[in-house]
Design an enzyme around this catalytic site. Structure first.
Site, mmCIF file in Angstrom:
data_model
loop_
_atom_site.group_PDB
_atom_site.id
_atom_site.type_symbol
_atom_site.label_atom_id
_atom_site.label_comp_id
_atom_site.label_asym_id
_atom_site.label_seq_id
_atom_site.Cartn_x
_atom_site.Cartn_y
_atom_site.Cartn_z
ATOM 1 N N GLU A 118 20.176 76.855 6.693
ATOM 2 C CA GLU A 118 19.229 78.039 5.975
ATOM 3 C C GLU A 118 18.607 78.807 7.012
ATOM 4 O O GLU A 118 18.763 78.575 8.239
ATOM 5 C CB GLU A 118 18.261 77.146 5.130
ATOM 6 N N HIS A 246 10.104 83.955 -1.373
ATOM 7 C CA HIS A 246 11.255 83.803 -1.030
ATOM 8 C C HIS A 246 12.132 84.792 -1.335
ATOM 9 O O HIS A 246 12.128 85.626 -2.370
ATOM 10 C CB HIS A 246 11.711 82.539 -2.068
ATOM 11 N N ARG A 292 12.882 83.798 6.325
ATOM 12 C CA ARG A 292 12.376 84.353 5.177
ATOM 13 C C ARG A 292 11.461 85.819 5.149
ATOM 14 O O ARG A 292 11.377 86.661 4.348
ATOM 15 C CB ARG A 292 11.755 83.507 4.160
ATOM 16 N N HIS A 355 6.403 81.795 -2.997
ATOM 17 C CA HIS A 355 7.303 80.517 -2.922
ATOM 18 C C HIS A 355 6.533 79.275 -2.384
ATOM 19 O O HIS A 355 6.692 78.151 -2.862
ATOM 20 C CB HIS A 355 8.354 80.815 -2.322
ATOM 21 N N ARG A 390 7.017 79.429 6.915
ATOM 22 C CA ARG A 390 7.526 78.150 6.953
ATOM 23 C C ARG A 390 9.021 78.217 7.098
ATOM 24 O O ARG A 390 9.577 79.105 6.510
ATOM 25 C CB ARG A 390 7.263 77.305 5.566
#
Ligand code: SIN
Length: 522
Positions: A118, A246, A292, A355, A390
């Site tokens: 990711e 997100h 992100r 998110h 994060r």
């Protein structure tokens, strides 16, 4: 209305991965535990909706490499001590507890664990159960928890306020003791009765506050309950400006917003603009797999430049690579199909959505807050690990590690109080009016649109001034309404939601420097 008293050693509020881990490990140590969830089912939590997976240890990977990825994605302001703890202990707990003890059926590829990628990860290290990792983790944790007779489960119970002797005891001498929590007032939504639960230690595991934004990947329970309760009790709250968005949330008229996992991009999907053209390269060399915050800012710029309403995810490169989309992403496949999108051949319409709450209740490396006997774990807490943004798939890991560390700390605590001496009174409901649903609905809408429009991906001084003023006004009005109206779960949430919304606005206002997911246009 008659109150009911309950007394326990450990009160756990919330039942996602952190709350359930703490409950299971606490039960194994023999603690008498009460665990509550405001929903009719203990399963309902943010964990349930987690798709992507949980960080483990990939090939040629190490704690040091993971820690570096977390720190860099967090825009270099994360808490290095706690990041190192997570990177070192996390994969061991995943192995011992989730894989070996609970036997969670993580997806495999030719007999070996399948690792996915990711944004922001320099290694393939995320393990998953197809795209329903959270559901499986939650189910297996619950199955384990139900083995312990020393755990009392109360579903459909909403925590109203933490009990602190200095606020709630009629004995004024307790004002002079250090700030401490000895349980909570809890609304039994079935009986419509408030219970007083006294506890030696209380753990908040209530999740974050991303549902306060109009567009979100989160369930309605992410309305900031734990943060609001802790702040009313006097706990230190930090970093609330760092709300992570997100990049890919399903966006179609008349359909709900739901997450399209970053793992989809990890397997090769690309983001397209309204002309069907890839655009991420213009903003980052990591393209689709940039952190992100960077992708969301790129999308924001495109949206502003050309008034674009949404983007598209193209999954055809995954199909071309030979991966079976229906097997790898069964949940996303089914969800999209419900709204007329066949991911085997159609593009998925997406927009960024709120998110994750990177900030929260300040805690130390063992989940202790600044209030005696009050712990916070999971998204409600701020360990500082996520800094300003994060790293994907670290939240389940943090819940797991801090769930364990907090129980280890509690096990070492030797001091037990006679809680009766505080003479905590039963709950006194000042409200007599029946809640008016129209007022509640409108207040929620105002909060959520204010947060989305003024405190979203990009922030400016003018928008912030508006947001702050509007939310302060609304908070005063809701406080009055709260005092006059009979208590319900929705009213408790509204009071908490507006408080946390105002606190987010305050943090955003105070921090003039763009960093991670806090991006100021000015
Ligand atoms: C996702 O599946 O994209 C979400 C994972 C995360 O937020 O860590």
């Amino acid at each position: 209305m008659r109150d009911k008293f309950l007394e326990t050693e450990l009160l756990i509020i919330g039942s996602g991965i952190s709350g359930l881990t703490a409950a299971i490990l606490g039960a194994q140590y023999g603690f008498k535990i009460v665990i509550i969830n405001r929903s009719p089912s203990l399963e309902e939590s943010n964990t349930w909706y987690a798709q992507g997976g949980i960080v483990y240890r990939g090939q040629n990977d190490s704690a040091k490499i993971l820690a570096r990825d977390i720190y860099l994605v967090g825009d270099r302001i994360g808490n290095i001590e706690n990041i190192n703890i997570l990177a070192k202990e996390g994969p061991k707990i995943v192995k011992n507890f989730l894989i070996e003890k609970l036997k969670i059926p993580f997806s495999k590829d030719t007999g070996k664990l399948h690792f996915s990628l990711e944004g922001g990860h320099s290694k393939k290290r995320i393990i998953h159960v197809a795209d329903e990792t959270g559901k499986f983790i939650e189910k297996f944790l619950l199955k384990e928890l139900k083995k312990y007779p020393n755990v009392k489960i109360l579903t459909n119970h909403t925590a109203i306020d933490l009990i602190t002797p200095s606020h709630h005891s009629p004995q004024t001498r307790f004002i002079y003791r250090p700030l401490e929590v000895i349980g909570a007032y809890v609304l039994d939504n079935n009986l419509r009765k408030v219970k007083t639960i006294l506890a030696q230690r209380t753990i908040l595991a209530t999740g974050g506050a991303a549902w306060l934004f109009l567009y979100t990947t989160n369930p309605e329970g992410a309305r900031g309950d734990g943060i609001a309760m802790a702040s009313r009790a006097g706990a230190r709250i930090v970093n609330l400006e760092f709300i992570q968005f997100h990049p890919t949330c399903f966006c179609q008229k008349d359909a709900p917003c739901f997450l399209i996992s970053e793992a989809v991009r990890g397997e090769g999907a690309i983001l397209l603009n309204e002309f069907g053209k890839p655009f991420t390269k213009k903003y980052s060399s990591q393209k689709e797999l940039a952190p992100r915050d960077e992708i969301c800012r790129a999308m924001y710029r495109e949206m502003i430049e050309r008034k674009v309403e949404n983007f598209f995810l193209d999954l055809s490169p995954i199909k071309k690579s030979g991966l079976c989309l229906k097997e790898r992403f069964p949940f996303i496949y089914q969800q999209c199909l419900k709204y007329g999108i066949d991911i085997e051949k159609d593009l998925i319409p997406v927009i960024p959505a709120a998110h994750y709450t990177c900030g929260g209740i300040w805690v130390n490396s063992e989940g202790k807050t600044t209030i005696e006997n009050l712990y916070a774990i999971g998204e409600v807490a701020c360990t500082g690990i996520h800094g300003a943004n994060r790293l994907a798939s670290t939240s389940l890991l943090e819940g797991l590690v801090w769930g364990k560390r907090c129980i280890e700390n509690i096990k070492r605590q030797k001091k037990y109080e006679d809680l009766k001496k505080f003479q905590i009174p039963t709950w006194f409901d000042t409200g007599i009016e029946t809640p008016d649903d129209v007022l509640l609905r409108q207040d929620w809408l105002t909060i959520r649109t204010t947060m989305w429009n003024y405190l979203g991906v990009a922030r400016s001084q003018k928008r912030l001034e508006r947001a702050k003023e509007d939310l302060i006004y609304l908070e005063n009005r809701i406080e009055k309404f709260y005092k006059e109206t009979k208590i319900t779960d929705n009213l408790i949430g509204l009071r908490n939601g507006v408080r946390v919304a105002r606190m987010v606005a305050q943090s955003v206002f105070q921090n003039k420097k763009s960093r991670g997911c806090h991006y100021r246009l000015d």
